[in-house]
Scaffold this active site. Structure first.
Site, PDB file in Angstrom:
ATOM      1  N   TYR A 174      -4.092  -7.048   8.277  1.00 46.80           N
ATOM      2  CA  TYR A 174      -2.766  -6.899   8.072  1.00 46.80           C
ATOM      3  C   TYR A 174      -1.750  -8.311   8.185  1.00 46.80           C
ATOM      4  O   TYR A 174      -0.844  -8.633   7.942  1.00 46.80           O
ATOM      5  CB  TYR A 174      -2.083  -6.163   9.107  1.00 46.80           C
ATOM      6  CG  TYR A 174      -0.481  -5.635   9.041  1.00 46.80           C
ATOM      7  CD1 TYR A 174      -0.161  -4.552   8.200  1.00 46.80           C
ATOM      8  CD2 TYR A 174       0.201  -5.744  10.013  1.00 46.80           C
ATOM      9  CE1 TYR A 174       0.832  -3.920   7.971  1.00 46.80           C
ATOM     10  CE2 TYR A 174       1.700  -5.182  10.367  1.00 46.80           C
ATOM     11  CZ  TYR A 174       2.011  -4.201   9.491  1.00 46.80           C
ATOM     12  OH  TYR A 174       3.205  -3.761   9.069  1.00 46.80           O
TER      13      TYR A 174
ATOM     14  N   LYS B  67       5.573  -8.614  12.029  1.00 45.62           N
ATOM     15  CA  LYS B  67       5.850  -7.217  12.936  1.00 45.62           C
ATOM     16  C   LYS B  67       6.027  -7.672  14.782  1.00 45.62           C
ATOM     17  O   LYS B  67       6.962  -7.013  15.684  1.00 45.62           O
ATOM     18  CB  LYS B  67       5.333  -6.515  12.946  1.00 45.62           C
ATOM     19  CG  LYS B  67       5.015  -5.841  11.831  1.00 45.62           C
ATOM     20  CD  LYS B  67       6.302  -5.227  11.076  1.00 45.62           C
ATOM     21  CE  LYS B  67       6.524  -3.809   9.858  1.00 45.62           C
ATOM     22  NZ  LYS B  67       7.936  -3.846   9.248  1.00 45.62           N
TER      23      LYS B  67
HETATM   24  N1  LIG Z   1       3.663   2.544   4.828  1.00 45.44           N
HETATM   25  C1  LIG Z   1       3.152   2.527   6.288  1.00 45.44           C
HETATM   26  O1  LIG Z   1       1.941   2.539   6.422  1.00 45.44           O
HETATM   27  C2  LIG Z   1       5.090   1.467   7.491  1.00 45.44           C
HETATM   28  C3  LIG Z   1       3.240   1.959   8.844  1.00 45.44           C
HETATM   29  C4  LIG Z   1       3.991   1.202  10.019  1.00 45.44           C
HETATM   30  C5  LIG Z   1       5.268   0.599   9.610  1.00 45.44           C
HETATM   31  N2  LIG Z   1       5.943   0.802   7.894  1.00 45.44           N
HETATM   32  C6  LIG Z   1       7.144  -0.354   7.906  1.00 45.44           C
HETATM   33  O2  LIG Z   1       8.370   0.922   7.213  1.00 45.44           O
HETATM   34  C7  LIG Z   1       9.495  -0.040   6.534  1.00 45.44           C
HETATM   35  C8  LIG Z   1       9.473   0.726   5.375  1.00 45.44           C
HETATM   36  O3  LIG Z   1       8.446   1.159   4.193  1.00 45.44           O
HETATM   37  P1  LIG Z   1       7.715   1.940   3.643  1.00 45.44           P
HETATM   38  O4  LIG Z   1       6.020   1.619   4.548  1.00 45.44           O
HETATM   39  O5  LIG Z   1       8.727   2.996   3.355  1.00 45.44           O
HETATM   40  O6  LIG Z   1       7.518   1.349   2.320  1.00 45.44           O
HETATM   41  P2  LIG Z   1       8.492   1.077   0.932  1.00 45.44           P
HETATM   42  O7  LIG Z   1       7.867   0.339   0.393  1.00 45.44           O
HETATM   43  O8  LIG Z   1       8.968   2.121   0.612  1.00 45.44           O
HETATM   44  O9  LIG Z   1       9.470   0.461   0.879  1.00 45.44           O
HETATM   45  C9  LIG Z   1       9.527  -1.427   2.305  1.00 45.44           C
HETATM   46  C10 LIG Z   1      11.552  -0.983   1.591  1.00 45.44           C
HETATM   47  O10 LIG Z   1      11.749  -2.345   1.247  1.00 45.44           O
HETATM   48  C11 LIG Z   1      12.385  -3.392   0.920  1.00 45.44           C
HETATM   49  N3  LIG Z   1      12.731  -4.951   0.522  1.00 45.44           N
HETATM   50  C12 LIG Z   1      11.725  -5.464   0.340  1.00 45.44           C
HETATM   51  N4  LIG Z   1      12.346  -7.139   0.377  1.00 45.44           N
HETATM   52  C13 LIG Z   1      13.871  -6.436   0.737  1.00 45.44           C
HETATM   53  C14 LIG Z   1      13.997  -7.412   0.848  1.00 45.44           C
HETATM   54  N5  LIG Z   1      14.671  -9.127   0.714  1.00 45.44           N
HETATM   55  N6  LIG Z   1      16.243  -6.899   0.967  1.00 45.44           N
HETATM   56  C15 LIG Z   1      16.112  -5.930   1.442  1.00 45.44           C
HETATM   57  N7  LIG Z   1      15.166  -5.394   1.165  1.00 45.44           N
HETATM   58  C16 LIG Z   1      13.873  -5.232   1.134  1.00 45.44           C
HETATM   59  C17 LIG Z   1      12.014  -2.908  -0.167  1.00 45.44           C
HETATM   60  O11 LIG Z   1      12.559  -3.110  -1.709  1.00 45.44           O
HETATM   61  C18 LIG Z   1      11.862  -1.683   0.093  1.00 45.44           C
HETATM   62  O12 LIG Z   1      12.445  -0.834  -0.075  1.00 45.44           O
HETATM   63  C19 LIG Z   1       9.283  -1.434   6.539  1.00 45.44           C
HETATM   64  O13 LIG Z   1       9.588  -2.102   7.905  1.00 45.44           O
HETATM   65  C20 LIG Z   1       7.230  -1.271   6.826  1.00 45.44           C
HETATM   66  O14 LIG Z   1       6.462  -2.592   7.213  1.00 45.44           O
HETATM   67  C21 LIG Z   1       5.213   1.147   7.285  1.00 45.44           C
END
Ligand SMILES: NC(=O)c1ccc[n+]([C@@H]2O[C@H](COP(=O)([O-])OP(=O)(O)OC[C@H]3O[C@@H](n4cnc5c(N)ncnc54)[C@H](O)[C@@H]3O)[C@@H](O)[C@H]2O)c1
Length: 259
Positions: free
Chosen positions: A158, A165
């Site tokens: 990570y 984060k």
């Molecule tokens: N998937 C996991 O395992 C997990 C776990 C904990 C937290 N998260 C967090 O959840 C959140 C959503 O991620 P996800 O897993 O749904 O993946 P995802 O890929 O579906 O979503 C990530 C989003 O970030 C957007 N993004 C990237 N750069 C950008 C910018 N410059 N301006 C605006 N938007 C931008 C993308 O367009 C995308 O919609 C993130 O913060 C991620 O770190 C994910």
């Protein structure tokens, strides 16, 4: 006596960022929110026609406005563009994260500052940028929610996203401090690993997927964002009226377990 049952988010107007596929955590928050009575406006980044197509798969097709959180002009005009769809906002979801490949998958000691800076701008600073951009539309009782991956520990692969984060978690506490006097709550949901596009871009992600499913006391489904989405919807509702600066774990209980 007549019982009146209404949705958790009846009458709430929500701005939801971060939808890119129907596996996106944000997609599931939008879905749960609509099911609970909310009016949802989405923002999309880059691939707008894709986001618009995904938006049509929601129970109610939602309008999509463009937002790159690193674009000052788009941030400055956000409130006016949201106002074309709703007359104010009761809640905002930040579901955005990005780090260049050098920052993930084992290059912790070699990732250059320029790449780390991008990761921090998009994944950390943007929480503040989005909150400030949406603020003119928000009033007392408003709620801002973001998504983290437990940054209290160092994880395999990570890397700099973990540092970003940790910054996000601190940023959330500072925002809670700044916006509390206006009656606005700021909280994070710490989700366990979910197979979204963002997760698939992390080389070696499966390393801790396995540990998670084995160790979480409640078990953990890597393909089900609904528990995370429900927690976000709850924090966006009126049912956490005195909670701010909090990190709510939705991880099958993993964070509470040593070995
Ligand atoms: N998937 C996991 O395992 C997990 C776990 C904990 C937290 N998260 C967090 O959840 C959140 C959503 O991620 P996800 O897993 O749904 O993946 P995802 O890929 O579906 O979503 C990530 C989003 O970030 C957007 N993004 C990237 N750069 C950008 C910018 N410059 N301006 C605006 N938007 C931008 C993308 O367009 C995308 O919609 C993130 O913060 C991620 O770190 C994910």
């Amino acid at each position: 006596m007549e019982t009146y049952v209404s949705g958790l988010l009846e009458g709430k107007r929500l701005l939801i960022t971060g939808v890119i596929t129907d596996a996106s955590i944000a997609f599931h928050v939008a879905k749960v929110a609509q099911e609970q009575g909310a009016t949802v406006v989405l923002t999309g980044f880059g691939r707008m026609s894709l986001v618009e197509r995904i938006a049509k798969r929601l129970p109610e097709p939602a309008p999509v406005i463009e937002l790159d959180v690193t674009d000052t002009e788009q941030l400055d005009s956000l409130a006016d563009r949201v106002r074309e769809h709703v007359d104010g906002l009761d809640g905002v979801l930040h579901s955005i994260g990005f780090a260049p490949q050098s920052c993930l998958g084992g290059g912790f000691l070699t990732a250059p500052w320029e790449d780390v800076a991008t990761a921090v701008q998009v994944s950390t600073y943007s929480f503040k940028s989005l909150a400030v951009a949406a603020l003119p539309l928000m009033g007392s009782g408003g709620s801002i929610v973001g998504l983290t991956f437990d940054a209290a520990k160092a994880w395999p692969v990570y890397d700099w996203m973990g540092v970003a984060k940790a910054g996000l978690e601190s940023c959330s506490r500072y925002l809670a401090r700044e916006l509390g006097p206006q009656g606005i709550r700021v909280n994070l949901v710490a989700a366990g690993p979910l197979r979204t596009m963002a997760a698939k871009s992390i080389p070696g992600f499966e390393q801790f997927e396995e540990t998670w499913t084995q160790r979480a006391p409640l078990g953990w489904d890597l393909t089900d964002p609904e528990p995370t989405a429900r927690a976000c919807a709850s924090l966006l509702s009126d049912w956490f009226p005195a909670t701010s600066g909090e990190i709510l774990h939705v991880d099958g209980g993993f964070h509470a377990i040593g070995a």
